[in-house]
Design a protein around this motif. Sequence first.
Motif, PDB file in Angstrom:
ATOM      1  N   GLY A 290      -5.974  11.063  -4.693  1.00 16.20           N
ATOM      2  CA  GLY A 290      -7.314  11.393  -4.227  1.00 16.20           C
ATOM      3  C   GLY A 290      -7.954  10.218  -3.504  1.00 16.20           C
ATOM      4  N   PHE A 291      -9.137  10.464  -2.949  1.00 17.17           N
ATOM      5  CA  PHE A 291      -9.828   9.430  -2.164  1.00 17.17           C
ATOM      6  C   PHE A 291     -10.121   8.187  -3.012  1.00 17.17           C
ATOM      7  CE2 PHE A 291     -13.721   7.367  -0.691  1.00 17.17           C
ATOM      8  CZ  PHE A 291     -13.314   7.010   0.584  1.00 17.17           C
ATOM      9  N   ALA A 292     -10.567   8.428  -4.253  1.00 17.51           N
ATOM     10  CA  ALA A 292     -10.920   7.298  -5.125  1.00 17.51           C
ATOM     11  C   ALA A 292      -9.702   6.411  -5.360  1.00 17.51           C
ATOM     12  CB  ALA A 292     -11.465   7.813  -6.443  1.00 17.51           C
ATOM     13  N   SER A 293      -8.574   7.063  -5.618  1.00 19.49           N
ATOM     14  CA  SER A 293      -7.353   6.313  -5.873  1.00 19.49           C
ATOM     15  C   SER A 293      -6.914   5.548  -4.615  1.00 19.49           C
ATOM     16  CB  SER A 293      -6.265   7.292  -6.311  1.00 19.49           C
ATOM     17  OG  SER A 293      -5.099   6.607  -6.586  1.00 19.49           O
ATOM     18  N   LEU A 294      -7.023   6.224  -3.466  1.00 22.01           N
ATOM     19  CA  LEU A 294      -6.656   5.571  -2.198  1.00 22.01           C
ATOM     20  C   LEU A 294      -7.555   4.365  -1.937  1.00 22.01           C
ATOM     21  CD1 LEU A 294      -6.095   8.560   0.250  1.00 22.01           C
ATOM     22  CD2 LEU A 294      -4.424   6.833  -0.364  1.00 22.01           C
ATOM     23  N   ALA A 295      -8.861   4.575  -2.174  1.00 21.84           N
ATOM     24  CA  ALA A 295      -9.825   3.498  -1.916  1.00 21.84           C
ATOM     25  C   ALA A 295      -9.572   2.318  -2.858  1.00 21.84           C
ATOM     26  CB  ALA A 295     -11.243   4.022  -2.095  1.00 21.84           C
ATOM     27  N   LEU A 296      -9.286   2.637  -4.106  1.00 23.02           N
ATOM     28  CA  LEU A 296      -9.047   1.590  -5.108  1.00 23.02           C
ATOM     29  C   LEU A 296      -7.789   0.797  -4.758  1.00 23.02           C
ATOM     30  CD1 LEU A 296     -10.643   0.948  -7.715  1.00 23.02           C
ATOM     31  CD2 LEU A 296      -8.780   2.049  -8.975  1.00 23.02           C
ATOM     32  N   THR A 297      -6.729   1.534  -4.410  1.00 18.65           N
ATOM     33  CA  THR A 297      -5.468   0.866  -4.044  1.00 18.65           C
ATOM     34  C   THR A 297      -5.668   0.052  -2.768  1.00 18.65           C
ATOM     35  OG1 THR A 297      -4.292   2.734  -4.981  1.00 18.65           O
ATOM     36  CG2 THR A 297      -3.014   1.249  -3.605  1.00 18.65           C
ATOM     37  N   GLY A 298      -6.327   0.672  -1.774  1.00 22.50           N
ATOM     38  CA  GLY A 298      -6.586  -0.033  -0.514  1.00 22.50           C
ATOM     39  C   GLY A 298      -7.381  -1.304  -0.764  1.00 22.50           C
ATOM     40  N   GLY A 299      -8.396  -1.189  -1.616  1.00 21.99           N
ATOM     41  CA  GLY A 299      -9.240  -2.347  -1.948  1.00 21.99           C
ATOM     42  C   GLY A 299      -8.431  -3.441  -2.627  1.00 21.99           C
ATOM     43  N   GLY A 300      -7.573  -3.031  -3.552  1.00 15.97           N
ATOM     44  CA  GLY A 300      -6.750  -4.006  -4.281  1.00 15.97           C
ATOM     45  C   GLY A 300      -5.785  -4.718  -3.356  1.00 15.97           C
TER      46      GLY A 300
ATOM     47  N   LEU B  69      -6.363  -5.767   6.536  1.00 13.36           N
ATOM     48  CA  LEU B  69      -7.035  -4.556   7.032  1.00 13.36           C
ATOM     49  C   LEU B  69      -6.081  -3.751   7.918  1.00 13.36           C
ATOM     50  CD1 LEU B  69      -9.905  -3.393   6.781  1.00 13.36           C
ATOM     51  CD2 LEU B  69     -10.367  -4.320   9.032  1.00 13.36           C
ATOM     52  N   LEU B  70      -5.392  -4.465   8.792  1.00 10.16           N
ATOM     53  CA  LEU B  70      -4.443  -3.816   9.690  1.00 10.16           C
ATOM     54  C   LEU B  70      -3.327  -3.140   8.895  1.00 10.16           C
ATOM     55  CD1 LEU B  70      -3.831  -3.710  12.824  1.00 10.16           C
ATOM     56  CD2 LEU B  70      -2.202  -5.536  12.386  1.00 10.16           C
ATOM     57  N   GLY B  71      -2.793  -3.869   7.910  1.00  9.39           N
ATOM     58  CA  GLY B  71      -1.697  -3.330   7.095  1.00  9.39           C
ATOM     59  C   GLY B  71      -2.111  -2.096   6.331  1.00  9.39           C
ATOM     60  N   VAL B  72      -3.282  -2.162   5.687  1.00 10.02           N
ATOM     61  CA  VAL B  72      -3.759  -1.027   4.884  1.00 10.02           C
ATOM     62  C   VAL B  72      -4.063   0.164   5.803  1.00 10.02           C
ATOM     63  CG1 VAL B  72      -5.666  -0.214   3.436  1.00 10.02           C
ATOM     64  CG2 VAL B  72      -4.627  -2.430   2.973  1.00 10.02           C
ATOM     65  N   ALA B  73      -4.694  -0.127   6.947  1.00  9.89           N
ATOM     66  CA  ALA B  73      -5.031   0.973   7.873  1.00  9.89           C
ATOM     67  C   ALA B  73      -3.768   1.626   8.417  1.00  9.89           C
ATOM     68  CB  ALA B  73      -5.882   0.435   9.015  1.00  9.89           C
TER      69      ALA B  73
ATOM     70  N   PHE C  45       0.838  -1.203   0.000  1.00 10.97           N
ATOM     71  CA  PHE C  45       0.000   0.000   0.000  1.00 10.97           C
ATOM     72  C   PHE C  45       0.874   1.255   0.000  1.00 10.97           C
ATOM     73  CE2 PHE C  45      -2.817   3.183   2.003  1.00 10.97           C
ATOM     74  CZ  PHE C  45      -3.886   3.089   1.137  1.00 10.97           C
ATOM     75  N   CYS C  46       1.872   1.285   0.884  1.00 13.00           N
ATOM     76  CA  CYS C  46       2.773   2.445   0.941  1.00 13.00           C
ATOM     77  C   CYS C  46       3.468   2.633  -0.409  1.00 13.00           C
ATOM     78  CB  CYS C  46       3.842   2.248   2.013  1.00 13.00           C
ATOM     79  SG  CYS C  46       3.246   2.529   3.654  1.00 13.00           S
ATOM     80  N   GLY C  47       4.035   1.541  -0.913  1.00 12.10           N
ATOM     81  CA  GLY C  47       4.779   1.622  -2.178  1.00 12.10           C
ATOM     82  C   GLY C  47       3.906   2.109  -3.300  1.00 12.10           C
ATOM     83  N   THR C  48       2.692   1.574  -3.369  1.00 12.07           N
ATOM     84  CA  THR C  48       1.801   1.951  -4.475  1.00 12.07           C
ATOM     85  C   THR C  48       1.376   3.406  -4.355  1.00 12.07           C
ATOM     86  OG1 THR C  48       1.014  -0.321  -4.467  1.00 12.07           O
ATOM     87  CG2 THR C  48      -0.286   1.249  -5.719  1.00 12.07           C
TER      88      THR C  48
END
Lengths: 405, 224
Positions: free
Chosen positions: A362-372, A333-337, A36-39
């Motif tokens: 943006g939020f959409a990009s964060l949500a998409l990356t987080g989801g992935g 979940l823990l890692g992404v959070a 998540f951080c890297g992306t």
Amino acid sequence: MNRLTRFQLIRCNLSRKPARACILAGLVALFAFTLFCGTIIGQGVSAGTRLMAERLGADVLFVPYGYESEVQSSLLRGEPSSFFMDSAFAAELRAEAGAEKVTTQLFIATLKAACCTLPVQLIGIDPQTDFVVRPWLADALRRPLAENEVLAGSKIVGQVGDEIMLFGKKLTIAARLDPTGMGFDTSVFMDIGRARRLLLLSDLAPRLNLPEGLDRNTFVSSTLVKVDPATDVRSFANDISQRYAIPYNLDFVMVAGMLSDISARLQAFSAFFYAFSGLLWVLAVIVLALVFSASVQERKKEFGLLRLVGASRAALARVVMQEALLLGAAGALLGVAAAGVLMALFKTYIGVALELPSLSPGFASLALTGGGVFSLGLLAGPLASLPAVRKLGRIDAYLALREEA
Amino acid sequence: MSLLEAISLGKEFKRRGQRSLAPLAAVDDVNLAVKPGDFITITGKSGSGKTTLLTLLAGLASPTSGRVLFRGRNLRELPDRELSRLRNREISFIPQGMGLLGNLTVRDNVRAPQLFAGKDGADSSRADFLLEAVGLSELAQEYPPSLSGGEMRRVAIARALFNQPALLIADEPTSDLDPANTRLVMELLRKANQQDTTVLMVTHEQEIALYGSVRLTMESGKLA
């Protein structure tokens, strides 16, 4: 009355060995955190670079000889610096074939500004010829900047109409720039002539070491050129450099070259993060698979008892897979959070440390990356449980019961 | 019509490391008809094949020869899902030893069949009723490791009766129990039998076998 559910059974099974569950979930969390951080960092740098390429406007920057890296540092990261050259060069350049637009800028490093946590770069712009800063203006400004007015970069604290102190003078923010992901975000812009006067009247003036023979009323720091689309940028820059380098003691920086350098660094950065994340994912899957596989042997009697109360082989497989899924989900979940919180808290410092232009996604990009990333973490669990499930299929409830006896 | 029927039932095991020897016949040509309401006790020495026979009758193991019919259906021909459903709803099994799930409380152990019953089966209140019946209400929230052997066995009986099965199969339900607990467990099984649950149990204790309305003996895999 509530029924006993499989989720309760799974929760009880996992809480039976909390340390093991935490370590397994922690492995998945580490993977999710890294990816998540890297992306997000990669996306930020990529967006910053792309936006910079789209909107910087200039093709070539002419600067005093020896200051090529300073102008790049100032443009990309907003590292304040001061350097000077003769403005007469800009006038000569305007007459050259192939120079579509020419403007000058004055870079002045402030030591400290009340507005900001980071050092501020004051950039003097020529409102008559500027084609570099104007496109970033978030708030329309249809009049010239007044004597005490400035344009503020997106990370400068203050709203339009607020006052900021620079060189001991109160200046009013007339307009703000959109986030650029580069040094402009921590810069303050004002009319080049006023910036020059402000500088000469300030305490900094005696320490500036202005080159001898430089006209104190017209000096600039860099000359930015937009080359005619029909003209080859490199040939133009080489030709100009050959003829003017010695008389004006200057060198040039090609914006395309600067961006390709960023691109190469971004690619190396992304490749490292993706490879490291991939390695962590594989490691998490392998460790989880080994632990789950070993636990099937250890829990043979338990599975035998579940068969007694009516668990089919498929239902037992689902129990094991759901345990793995829950661990994967908790870890992901823990890692992404954790990564999200860390990125939000330290985004400015990360951008500075990277020494690359960066924009917060943006939020959409964060949500998409987080989801992935979450999905990949989630997938690790069931995938790792496959060998255990296979082993489970071979367990003979009859033998398991005999061992129980 | 028999509730459960074993026809020429046999189970052989290969002898590990002694392939040249003939397989061991743990169950040898057993014929048995269990009628609804029966209380059958099977006695025999250790190694006589009693437990193997029970696991075959419960559909937990496949016979080498012969067949087991439950309400006329051959267990071997049933898919795993169907067989599991039978074990959940109609054929309960009390294993030898301390057959409880250590992660679950006593109450959850009793209602464990709910885990695989879908929306069918008994309500959780039946667990409370059964715990009351076996005298363990006050231990409902305890975990198995804190129970005595007799208490564990009573919890296992309560679990076996949860879905009101047609047939209860018990493997040495009184082994390792003191006389008081032995009597308590046997009274519970007798009560279940009186309430329309057919009971089939094995034991090596002759006096326990006397509880049965039908008493059989097993020796070297053969039933007599």
